[in-house]
Structure formats: C-alpha cells, structure tokens
Design an enzyme around this catalytic site. Structure first.
Site, mmCIF file in Angstrom:
data_model
loop_
_atom_site.group_PDB
_atom_site.id
_atom_site.type_symbol
_atom_site.label_atom_id
_atom_site.label_comp_id
_atom_site.label_asym_id
_atom_site.label_seq_id
_atom_site.Cartn_x
_atom_site.Cartn_y
_atom_site.Cartn_z
ATOM 1 N N ALA A 12 0.835 -1.210 0.000
ATOM 2 C CA ALA A 12 0.000 0.000 0.000
ATOM 3 C C ALA A 12 0.869 1.258 0.000
ATOM 4 O O ALA A 12 0.905 2.008 -0.979
ATOM 5 C CB ALA A 12 -0.942 -0.015 1.199
ATOM 6 N N ARG A 23 6.640 10.670 -10.178
ATOM 7 C CA ARG A 23 6.004 11.770 -10.917
ATOM 8 C C ARG A 23 6.727 13.090 -10.660
ATOM 9 O O ARG A 23 6.794 13.948 -11.534
ATOM 10 C CB ARG A 23 4.525 11.890 -10.538
ATOM 11 N N SER A 40 0.905 -4.646 -4.340
ATOM 12 C CA SER A 40 -0.034 -3.551 -4.575
ATOM 13 C C SER A 40 -1.480 -4.008 -4.623
ATOM 14 O O SER A 40 -2.166 -3.847 -5.615
ATOM 15 C CB SER A 40 0.334 -2.851 -5.886
ATOM 16 N N CYS A 44 -7.725 -4.790 2.543
ATOM 17 C CA CYS A 44 -8.984 -4.511 3.234
ATOM 18 C C CYS A 44 -10.165 -5.125 2.506
ATOM 19 O O CYS A 44 -11.264 -5.211 3.049
ATOM 20 C CB CYS A 44 -9.216 -3.016 3.357
ATOM 21 N N VAL A 88 14.055 -8.341 1.721
ATOM 22 C CA VAL A 88 15.249 -7.640 2.208
ATOM 23 C C VAL A 88 15.660 -8.280 3.526
ATOM 24 O O VAL A 88 14.856 -8.364 4.460
ATOM 25 C CB VAL A 88 14.969 -6.135 2.374
ATOM 26 N N ASP A 292 1.629 0.405 8.066
ATOM 27 C CA ASP A 292 1.375 -0.452 9.233
ATOM 28 C C ASP A 292 2.590 -0.669 10.128
ATOM 29 O O ASP A 292 2.446 -1.216 11.215
ATOM 30 C CB ASP A 292 0.896 -1.830 8.766
ATOM 31 N N ASN A 314 -1.883 5.120 2.398
ATOM 32 C CA ASN A 314 -1.969 5.893 1.160
ATOM 33 C C ASN A 314 -1.610 7.351 1.373
ATOM 34 O O ASN A 314 -0.866 7.941 0.592
ATOM 35 C CB ASN A 314 -3.377 5.759 0.567
ATOM 36 N N TYR A 437 -27.973 21.230 4.292
ATOM 37 C CA TYR A 437 -29.341 20.794 4.589
ATOM 38 C C TYR A 437 -30.253 20.834 3.385
ATOM 39 O O TYR A 437 -30.356 21.845 2.694
ATOM 40 C CB TYR A 437 -29.950 21.682 5.683
#
Lengths: 567, 567
Positions: A12, A23, A40, A44, A88, A292, A314, A437
């Site tokens: 994640a 990017r 990836s 959940c 690793v 985590d 994320n 509302y």
C-alpha cells in the site's frame, strides 16, 4: 539530481510513495521490493472476496479501470522497478545498501540506495496457545490466505466457523461467512463487548444485537485456551467451554513488522512501531517509514498511536513521495477514524471513546442520542445512535462514535467531526457546525448539532442523562427501587404500565406540570420517552419544581429497543 | 428574574429560540406571534409535499413522533403562548412594546417585552413584469401556497409547468412535477447555467444533463418578459420566445422581511438583511434577530452574506435562546453549505465557487476530478465529480462543490470540508484529512484526499489541467488545431481515432515514453484518459521530455460523458 530510492514493501504505502516520487522526479530510479508473489493490493477487500462480493481476487489488485498492478504494470506505466518474491534481509546504513534475497532462487543482491523507505507492514498477532497451526486455522493477512479460506469454504466441507476476536476484520469475516455462505458463525471475544477499544458499551451492544438478529453467535468475556482437532481444526476450547468449528479465523489484531528496522538500529517504540517524525522520517534522515509498521501521533491525546489502516498508508505514502523528492510535506498525525459495515448496520467513530479518554487522563463524559437522521417527514429516514465524548469543564470534544443503517450518512458525520478534532473543538463548535441541509439528506437541526446540544445540556447540568446500559442495570435490579415515569402519550406509555404495575408509570410530558403530586420525592425517578427529548423537557419541569433525584434515559425507548433491553 | 420575551415569527427560528429559552428559564414568559394560520413547519419540505412523497401536509408541521406543532402543542408541551394569525404592526423600542393585530378580528394588543426576537423570515422575490398575479402563478413560500399548487395539479388540468429560476427550490419543484406527476416541465433561467452562484459551469452542466435525461427542458440565458393568459396563466413570454404553461412557479430567490425592523430603527444592511452581531443581537441590545431576515458573516470571505436556510434558523435559534437566558453563546458565521437532490443525482457545495472567489478578490483556481467513490472493487460504487476551489500562492482552500449519485456520501464530503473552512485550511490539510475507511464506504485514498492532491498538482505547476468545459470549447472549435492524445489502452481509445482521423490520436500511457516521436512539438496537445489520472502521468512524462504546450483533461472521458460533451 537523480537518486536511487529503494522501497521495502509493495502493498500500500510502498507503491504510493514510489509513484508519487516518480512523478515528481521522473529521472530518478525506484526499486520496490516485496517478499510476496503479489504486490499492490487492497488487503482490506479480503472479507469481500471471501464473501463473494468481489468475485475475482485480481479485482483487489487492479486499478479502477481493470489494469492489474503487477511488476509489469509498475515497469510500463509507472517506470518503477518492482520485484516480487524478494525479501530484504539486511540494511547497511553506513554503506547505504540493502541485501535483497530472491526467494525462489535464493540469490542475494546488494542494492545501494540514496533514500530508503520502510513499508514493511504488519503481521497478524498470534495467540500463544496450542493448535494455532492446525489446518483450517487462518489469519487474514494476504491474498494467499484469502484464497485458502475461500477455497475451503467453496469446497463445501465447512459448516461452522469460529472467529477469534471481534475487531473490524473479525466482524467483517463473520458477516462474510454468515451473510453470503450461510454458515454457523461464532465470534469469541476476550473483552465483555464487541469492537472493544473503539466503541462504548451501548453502541457495542446495539451492533452485537444487530448481528445476533442475523444469526451470528457471540461469546463475550471468554478466553481462548486452545484450538483442537485431529489433523485439522475441530473445535476451539475456551475458559468457559468449547465451540465446534470446521474453520477458525484468528483476528486478534496485528503487530508492526519492525524487526528489520530494529536490526538496522532505527528507533522503534516499546510497542514495536517504527518511530517517525512529521515528515515520516525515521531516526536516520535517509530512511523514511510509513503504513502499518510505524507509530503516529494521536492528535487528540498528543501521544503516539498505532493505527494500521490502508487509508493511512496511502496518505502517508504521498507525503513520503514528496519528501523523497526534496519536499517538506507533513503528516501531522491522526485522530483515529474508522468505519465498518455489519450486515445492514454501519458502525463508525473518530477520536476517543469514554474509556480511551479516561486512560488518557481526561475527565470525560459520554452523551448518547438515538434520533431520526434526515427530515422525519422525508420518506426515507432511519434512526441513528451517536455518542459524543467530551471533557468536563472545558467542554472539549474528544470523540464521536455511532451506529446506524444509513451508513454513508453516518460516516459523513464522523468524518465531519474528525476534520474538527485537530482544532480541539468545543461542544459549542459542533452545535454550530454547518451541515448542508435539504430534506433528503439531513434534518434542519442535524443530528450532529443535536448530539452536541445534548452534550451541552449534560455538561452544563441542565440535563441529567443515563445511558440505556445504565438504565438496563437499574431495571434489572429490582432493589434499585427506581420509579420509572414514561413521558410519552398514553397509547405508547400505557402498555408498560400494565405490564409492570408499581414500577412503570405514565405521565405524558404535556400533563406533567399539572400532575407533579404523582411524582415521588423520596426515590430515584427515571424519565423515559421515545428518544430522550421529551424526558429531558420533563426533567427541566421537575427540576424547576424542586425535584432533585431525577434522570432521563438518553435515546429513550428507541435506544432501549436498539440495545435489546428487555422491558 | 423572570422575563417576558416576545418573538415575532413562528416558523423555524422563533419556535427554536422559544423552546430553548423556556428550558433554560422555565419561570419566564414567552409570547410567539405569527401572522399565518399555521406555525412551526418545515417549509423546505414543500416540494416533497407537492410531489406526494410527503402525503399529508401536517407531516411538515409535526414532530418526529407525529404531534402537530400547533398553538395547543406549544402551550401544553412547551409552555409557550403561541398566537397564530397575529401580525405585529409596530415596535416601540422606547416603551419596549409591540403592537399585535389579530388578523381575523382586527383587534390590536400592545404587548410589553423585556427581550424581543425578530424571526420575520423572508418573502419570495417578485418579478417586475406583467402577469405575475394571474391565477396559476405560484411562489413556494407557505403551506397555503403548497396546498394551492398541489390542488391544481391533483385536479388534473395541468399538463405543462414553467419554473422561473433554477435555484434550489425551482429545481426541487421541477423534479416534483416531472418525476412524480409526469408533467412537461420547462425551467427558464436568466443565467447561462443552472444553480447559478453555487456551482461552476462544469458541475452545473452535469446536473442539467441529468435532469434533461429525466425529461426536464431548460432554457438558459433567457429573460422572462411577461406571463400571459386569459383569466389564468397560459404562457411565459421571454426575450427569446414563449413557453406554454398551465402552471408557473416563480422561484427567483427570496428577500429578507426587514420592514418592521427598519421601521423600528434597527440597523439593516443595504441588501435588506437585519444586521446582527455574533450573539445574534441587533443594534438594539434587547432585540435579537435570526433566520431568513438577517445577514450573517461569511467565514471564508469575512464579508456579510445572506443565507436563508432552515438549518441556519435552527442553529441560530438555539443561540438566541441561550442569550435570552443570560448566556453568551455565539454564532460566528457561515461557510455557505448546501445540498439538493435532483432525481437520482445529488449536488452539494460549501464555501466559494470560482466566480464567488474572484468576486471576493481571490486569485482562485478550480480543480475538477471525476472519480470512483468507494473502493472500486466493492460492488456498489459510483462516479462522483468534485471541484475544489483554492487560492493560488497560499494554496488556501476556498470551497468545494460536487455532483454524484451517492448523495449521502457526497454530502458527507462537503460537510467534512465545511467543518475545516473556518480554520482556513490549505490544500495539504485536505490531502491529509482523515476520512474513515473501509471498502463499503470509501477508497483507501478517499476522493476528498484525491481532489486535494489533484489541486496541489495544479497549484504547484506539476499538472496543467483544463476542465471538460474548456475542452468542449477547444473541441468544438476546429480552428483551435489541438492535437488530442488519448492515453487509454487501444480498445478504449481506438474508436475515437477512427471517428476523428487526424484530430484524435491514441498512445496508451504505458507506451508513451517509447513513442515520443509521435507527439507534435508545434501544436497544443490535449491529453485524455478515463478520469484524468493517466493523462496526468502522461503529462509528467511529456514535461520530462521537454514538451511544454500540453494540458490534461480533468476528469477525462468520465467527465466528458457526464457533461454530455459530444465527441
């Protein structure tokens, strides 16, 4: 200047950090390593794969437009060198290298890094009991585990399931087995309530009652001692008895995977989470960590907190991506928001419960409402129960939890208060929070405003409320000698008077000022109405008339019914 | 010390202030006066009464537990002296009295007050044209008007309806007539978009397109000149033609009823709203005002704003009730949240639109996303379009608007940002706002985080986006000479290449780095994908390769489709 970034973990946070960084710095090189065959994915979603709502497991690994996020996807689309089945085994911080072992071949590579990201995730907590490794005992921590569970259920040999632990994953799995597969499901919980730690007793009871109505059996305050069976699981043995089970789900929480970080000499908290600053940087400025495997700051208590959620991974991943590229993005901390769907009911919360608040040293009080969400005249409306936790004196709002069948609406309220919590809002701030509302979406006085108004009345001493859980204890104990006054109109309040002569009385609130002589001054009086609004007005009337020993049941008969209190 | 409080107006704010005050000070006396026969009703429910969703008009006047809030209810349950059909004709501030005329008898009483509350509401804006008083022309401002409209529709003589004005009430009425009665409905709007003032052009187009698909006809940028008919309405004449109509709804906004306040010498703004401070006190410290007759502070601009909503009236009413009893409760102002249901689509917003931001002096930029709300693998999910308005430079968030079919979820996002707006959040704050996550309710990276991330990319120059409205203008103008590159996989991007040879090109994003030679350097390049995510990645790749004249369509083909752009 182009850098080489190595990311350990590809579920994640790793992919998010990798893609964001690429990017911002397309000329740099990113190597993402994961020991699992698949990377990836949305872990959940596993309960929804087991239930069948997600039919194909690749759905959990795909983009919204059906591209599977495998190493080829990362290479072609993201220009990231993703290597699965690669673990690793060591970090050399002085040399700035990691040693990566390709699991199928055993080959080890030493990979240099300029910046390193630890996204090592968490592992299911294991119980130190016999039988946890028996065939048929599963944790819910990987796509492989998900496939094994679904395969055994699909094969048809499973009639009964025991779920150990009633946190989010345990309950989601219980729903999956009961709702979609029609299996006999028993949930075993060490604490005396489900969703321990994140809900108070009343909301927890309401959620449990809903699940019981759907057929799930709960065994609370029961400690698992062993899992037994001949070659495969057959039963769970507890301190109070046994539960027959063809399949067992072990869902008693997760622990951060911080062994590698610890071995590398990074700071790790006593509870095992990697320690990071607001830039998600570990004690080594060239190493970031998130998801985590880390602890984060709880913005309500100011203390460290462990909150292993995909949504955290994320958001933190983007922050790390920014900072790898030389940015100074911050992740200030968390307030602890959550939500879970339990059959038709949603449960959700943010901030602290009463118990959490007390543990953190707050003198806290919880206000409960059960009320109609949306304009009551609008055809589609439903009751929701909310509990607002606030500090006495300062009236600071510490948390909000709720259950209700209009899930999106409930979660929206929780998110609204969550957005306020970092600013240390008071009850008055929530009383005035501007909820959009129109009749299809809210009441003119939204339930969020209402729960804050109710809390204000309690905190200022204007109302004296008891929860339906406290009411149940009084009611079950005849010796408490309480005098119940039902403030509803007679057609509603009458039948209980007949059923419980001498204990249950009926004075419609509109008549109370004229019938004060019927209210005893020498015993505790409990006021009851539909939702707690009229009993509050009755309490005001009685207080004005000098009656002191009077309380009003928060949420009224609606809460009594939702919590399954037998009156 | 007991006081006498007089409240002028008994619809929304009046009753709330009265009841709150009485609970705090039961020994005081409250007289609430209203010129209408019926008091304390939910006027916002009128479209749902006309549609038939609310079957009985007393539903709008009842509590959640079916008690009608008439003067007897206020007397018996609330101990408030409520007098209907009683109009206040004068206030004597020196003598601290009001003169109240009982309309059926004409009798006038002079009533003394210690504290006075102005809850005089608003009136529909009238158009200065011929024919507005013809039978069959209605405003939507009272239960009596609602009954008249429903009666004439029920009688069967109405085939076509013209709605003048496309604000909330106009559109809700249009839905009621078209959806539940199957009438031919034409909405005439002076501006060139529906929901003018509260949405930008792209979201407005998406909402209009949805309503058009349901059969509602829109005539935009058209000015009503007259309403004509022989003894009853037959047509609406505009500057561009005529609309046949058996019934006309005039819904061009409301104006505050502040004549009485002005006559009494209270401060009234140039736009007609009674001026109050944060305690909801007028320029006379013994007179409070709230609801539709006052102006309040816009917490985003710091300027006064007129926001006539029932939800405001309720929240302000409680504040006034507190302060009448000697409290110091504050109503700091508003951010301007709203929501409306248009057939299956919800539209909602908070804070400023691009146009409002510019008028308030901000150098603002709007970022559009169209994306899947909820985990995309969860069966029940849908696209939502969000637009975040932010200030250049500071990256301060000024507003958020959206449309989507999952209405409660959308409104929850809007409320979340609304709760942040008073704290002057930045885009980074919304990027990290903690949205409760589980697959049935949200994505791991919630769309709220996503829209902020997208805005951050735009504001930092990392992405160059154009809205689908801007794209449509380029596409419709062949002379713009743009070169469209569709970055989707060929099965999606291919057909448009065949349909528009030379204009539409297809290079899947994963192949772009290897096909840079196909990208022209001498003309403007527009990148398109499913939702704008891959076209953004393509833009990063092209920017890295030195291409400057490139933009990405925000929301991609999903937005193109939702806005009904013909490609």
């Amino acid at each position: 200047m182009p850098q080489q970034v190595v990311i350990i973990g590809g579920v994640a946070l790793g992919p998010k950090a990798a893609c964001r960084f690429k990017r911002l710095q397309p000329e740099s090189n990113v190597i993402m390593l994961d020991r699992s065959p698949r990377i990836s994915y949305g872990g959940c979603g596993i309960p929804y794969y087991v239930s069948g709502e997600v039919s194909d497991i690749t759905g959990l690994q795909s983009t919204a437009f059906h591209m599977v996020r495998d190493p080829e996807f990362f290479r072609d689309i993201k220009d990231v060198d993703a290597r699965s089945e690669t673990e690793v085994v060591a970090i050399d911080r002085a040399a700035k290298t990691v040693t990566a072992r390709h699991l199928p071949t055993g080959r080890e590579d030493v990979i240099p890094y300029d910046k390193l990201v630890m996204a090592t995730g968490s592992s299911p907590r294991k119980l130190p009991i016999a039988g946890v490794d028996l065939p048929g005992v599963h944790t819910v921590d990987s796509l492989e585990a998900a496939e094994a569970i679904k395969k055994s259920v699909s094969a048809g040999g499973v009639g009964s399931v025991a779920v150990i632990g009633s946190g989010f994953i345990g309950l989601e799995m219980a729903v999956a087995f009961a709702d979609m597969w029609g299996l006999d499901v028993t949930v075993i919980e060490l604490f005396d309530q489900i969703l321990p730690g994140v809900t108070g007793p009343t909301l927890s009871t309401m959620a449990r009652k809903h699940m019981e109505e759907k057929g799930v059996v709960f065994r609370l305050a029961e400690q698992v001692k062993a899992i037994e069976g001949d070659g495969k699981v057959e039963r769970v043995v507890t301190d109070k008895g046994e539960v027959e089970a063809d399949l067992v789900i072990l869902s008693v929480g997760v622990v951060p995977n911080s062994g590698l970080a610890k071995a590398a000499g990074l700071d790790v908290s006593p509870r095992g989470g990697v320690i990071v600053d607001e830039f998600m940087r570990t004690s080594d400025p060239d190493i970031y960590a998130g998801g985590d495997c880390v602890e984060v700051k709880n913005l309500v208590t100011g203390q460290p907190m462990y909150l292993p959620l995909g949504s955290m991974a994320n958001r933190q991943g983007r922050v790390i991506g920014d900072n790898l590229a030389g940015g100074a993005s911050r992740f200030e901390g968390v307030v602890g928001s959550w939500c879970v769907k339990l059959f038709d009911l949603a449960a959700a919360g943010t901030g602290l419960t009463q118990a959490q608040a007390e543990r953190a040293g707050f003198n806290a009080v919880t206000t409960h409402i059960t009320a109609v969400d949306r304009a009551h005249f609008y055809p589609e409306h439903a009751l929701v129960s909310l509990e607002l936790v606030a500090e006495r004196g300062t009236k600071r709002v510490l948390g909000l939890q709720g259950v209700g069948t209009m899930g999106d609406a409930l979660v929206g309220k929780i998110n609204t208060v969550a957005a306020m919590l970092p600013h240390k809002p008071t009850v008055a701030d929530v009383s005035n929070v501007e909820v959009a509302y129109s009749p299809p979406f809210a009441s003119a006085m939204d339930i969020l405003n209402t729960v804050a108004n109710a809390a204000d009345n309690i905190l200022s001493g204007q109302n004296k409320g008891i929860s339906v859980t406290e009411f149940a204890a009084l009611w079950d104990n005849a010796a408490s000698g309480v005098h119940i006054i039902d403030c509803r109109e007679n057609p509603q309040g009458g039948p209980l008077v007949e059923k419980h002569p001498g204990r249950w009385h009926n004075i419609p609130q509109g008549q109370l000022r004229g019938r004060l002589n019927e209210v005893p001054k020498d015993k505790p009086v409990v006021l009851m109405c539909n939702t707690g609004a009229r009993s509050y007005e009755a309490l005001v009337t009685l207080a004005d008339a000098g009656f002191q020993n009077v309380v009003s049941v928060e949420g009224g008969m609606a809460a009594v019914k939702a919590a399954g209190v037998d009156v």
